[in-house]
Write a protein that holds these residues in place. Sequence first.
Motif, PDB file in Angstrom:
ATOM      1  N   ASN A 236       0.814  -1.224   0.000  1.00  0.00           N
ATOM      2  CA  ASN A 236       0.000   0.000   0.000  1.00  0.00           C
ATOM      3  C   ASN A 236       0.843   1.266   0.000  1.00  0.00           C
ATOM      4  O   ASN A 236       0.319   2.366   0.175  1.00  0.00           O
ATOM      5  N   ILE A 237       2.158   1.134  -0.171  1.00  0.00           N
ATOM      6  CA  ILE A 237       3.054   2.280  -0.263  1.00  0.00           C
ATOM      7  C   ILE A 237       3.382   2.507  -1.735  1.00  0.00           C
ATOM      8  O   ILE A 237       3.768   1.555  -2.428  1.00  0.00           O
ATOM      9  N   PRO A 238       3.218   3.720  -2.254  1.00  0.00           N
ATOM     10  CA  PRO A 238       3.442   3.964  -3.687  1.00  0.00           C
ATOM     11  C   PRO A 238       4.846   3.561  -4.128  1.00  0.00           C
ATOM     12  O   PRO A 238       5.822   3.716  -3.397  1.00  0.00           O
ATOM     13  N   ASP A 239       4.943   3.028  -5.331  1.00  0.00           N
ATOM     14  CA  ASP A 239       6.207   2.642  -5.949  1.00  0.00           C
ATOM     15  C   ASP A 239       6.149   3.087  -7.410  1.00  0.00           C
ATOM     16  O   ASP A 239       5.168   2.790  -8.102  1.00  0.00           O
ATOM     17  N   PRO A 240       7.179   3.815  -7.886  1.00  0.00           N
ATOM     18  CA  PRO A 240       7.132   4.321  -9.268  1.00  0.00           C
ATOM     19  C   PRO A 240       7.055   3.205 -10.307  1.00  0.00           C
ATOM     20  O   PRO A 240       6.644   3.452 -11.439  1.00  0.00           O
ATOM     21  N   ARG A 241       7.438   1.997  -9.951  1.00  0.00           N
ATOM     22  CA  ARG A 241       7.390   0.895 -10.914  1.00  0.00           C
ATOM     23  C   ARG A 241       6.009   0.257 -10.985  1.00  0.00           C
ATOM     24  O   ARG A 241       5.711  -0.474 -11.934  1.00  0.00           O
ATOM     25  N   PRO A 246      -3.403  -0.278  -4.185  1.00  0.00           N
ATOM     26  CA  PRO A 246      -2.374  -1.251  -3.803  1.00  0.00           C
ATOM     27  C   PRO A 246      -1.858  -2.025  -5.013  1.00  0.00           C
ATOM     28  O   PRO A 246      -2.553  -2.171  -6.005  1.00  0.00           O
ATOM     29  N   PHE A 247      -0.624  -2.527  -4.882  1.00  0.00           N
ATOM     30  CA  PHE A 247      -0.060  -3.373  -5.930  1.00  0.00           C
ATOM     31  C   PHE A 247       0.530  -4.619  -5.291  1.00  0.00           C
ATOM     32  O   PHE A 247       0.692  -4.698  -4.072  1.00  0.00           O
ATOM     33  N   VAL A 248       0.844  -5.598  -6.156  1.00  0.00           N
ATOM     34  CA  VAL A 248       1.313  -6.888  -5.661  1.00  0.00           C
ATOM     35  C   VAL A 248       2.741  -7.138  -6.114  1.00  0.00           C
ATOM     36  O   VAL A 248       3.068  -6.974  -7.291  1.00  0.00           O
ATOM     37  N   SER A 249       3.597  -7.487  -5.168  1.00  0.00           N
ATOM     38  CA  SER A 249       4.918  -8.021  -5.495  1.00  0.00           C
ATOM     39  C   SER A 249       4.896  -9.487  -5.118  1.00  0.00           C
ATOM     40  O   SER A 249       4.379  -9.860  -4.062  1.00  0.00           O
ATOM     41  N   GLY A 250       5.426 -10.318  -6.016  1.00  0.00           N
ATOM     42  CA  GLY A 250       5.320 -11.746  -5.761  1.00  0.00           C
ATOM     43  C   GLY A 250       6.502 -12.514  -6.314  1.00  0.00           C
ATOM     44  O   GLY A 250       7.289 -12.001  -7.115  1.00  0.00           O
ATOM     45  N   TYR A 251       6.625 -13.748  -5.860  1.00  0.00           N
ATOM     46  CA  TYR A 251       7.632 -14.666  -6.375  1.00  0.00           C
ATOM     47  C   TYR A 251       6.979 -15.535  -7.445  1.00  0.00           C
ATOM     48  O   TYR A 251       5.939 -16.164  -7.193  1.00  0.00           O
ATOM     49  N   VAL A 252       7.599 -15.532  -8.620  1.00  0.00           N
ATOM     50  CA  VAL A 252       7.089 -16.288  -9.759  1.00  0.00           C
ATOM     51  C   VAL A 252       8.088 -17.397 -10.088  1.00  0.00           C
ATOM     52  O   VAL A 252       9.296 -17.126 -10.234  1.00  0.00           O
ATOM     53  N   LEU A 253       7.594 -18.609 -10.204  1.00  0.00           N
ATOM     54  CA  LEU A 253       8.411 -19.740 -10.613  1.00  0.00           C
ATOM     55  C   LEU A 253       8.233 -19.910 -12.117  1.00  0.00           C
ATOM     56  O   LEU A 253       7.179 -20.368 -12.578  1.00  0.00           O
ATOM     57  N   LEU A 254       9.244 -19.479 -12.875  1.00  0.00           N
ATOM     58  CA  LEU A 254       9.155 -19.622 -14.319  1.00  0.00           C
ATOM     59  C   LEU A 254       9.101 -21.095 -14.704  1.00  0.00           C
ATOM     60  O   LEU A 254       9.702 -21.954 -14.032  1.00  0.00           O
ATOM     61  N   ASP A 255       8.399 -21.381 -15.780  1.00  0.00           N
ATOM     62  CA  ASP A 255       8.315 -22.766 -16.247  1.00  0.00           C
ATOM     63  C   ASP A 255       9.712 -23.283 -16.574  1.00  0.00           C
ATOM     64  O   ASP A 255      10.441 -22.688 -17.372  1.00  0.00           O
TER      65      ASP A 255
END
Length: 316
Positions: A236-241, A246-255
């Motif tokens: 919930n803290i603004p990020d220029p990216r 709100p936005f989501v940062s997550g861990y993605v397991l690439l195929d």
Amino acid sequence: MPSNTGPSEQGPNHVIGFPGGYTRSVGPVIGRFLSELRDGRMVGVRTAGGRVLVPPAECDPETGEDVTGEFVEVGPAGTVTTWSWVPRPAKEHPFDRPFAWALIRPDGADTALLHALDLGVFEAGAKPPKFLKTGMRVRPKYRAERTGTIRDIECFLPEVTMINPQASLAYRLKGGRALGRFLEGISEGRIIGHRCPVCEKVIVPMKGFCPRDGVPTSEEVELPDTGTVTTFAVNNIPDPRAPEVPFVSGYVLLDGAGLTMLTLVAGIPADQVRMGMRVKAAWRPREEWDRSMANIKWFEPIDEPDVPFEEIKDFM
């Protein structure tokens, strides 16, 4: 001259006025104290017993003996020994907003003087701030124009103990051979990892070694830009990216990968992101690409069934 008003009328029923002012001699002790205040200093006077009185007095209040006449510069900082909060100031008070009266013992003194303590702007009726306490450190705020009265000290202010500077740090990160090669692939629209010769897991972004086995890695493997969300956090803290809050940062397991990669997840409301959700990289327009992970704006959902928890539990 004295004047009387009836008991039913508003206001005081006795007023004594001195239209021309009231002139009195302050004597050499109080006079020295007020003269020093006019010059932006504070002094006390030493008693025969060695105590330093502030404000000075002609005699020791404990013994009644005359003071020594030795003046001692004290302060300017001091310590609050006790205080009283004024939530709704009267018109006669030095502030039109809440403040405190405090007994303040200047450094080097053995007694305290009464003065106003300004703690900032508060709404009328406010409760005393939590940082107002006995023992807090304060300093006098002198008026720009001084005349030799106790009012030459406008008030006392808390000593500065904390600051909140607005700071930023700009720097350029230069990757080593492994990271440089990875970013080179990103600049071409490719995601490249290294395969570990021991566990055979594909590490992405490539690091030049396997964090599990601690051995060097060199075999390159190109991976697709699709994967699965394993864990995530809603921010919930603004990020220029980020596209929005709100936005989501997550861990993605690439195929095909053996380790997860931290990235943004967008293209779906934050409260709908879930573990096991299938996603694909959202690339910026090709003309904006450079050797940077910013080429991928974020990962967004694709129309594929979620991956069961059992298949990703080891990557949580």
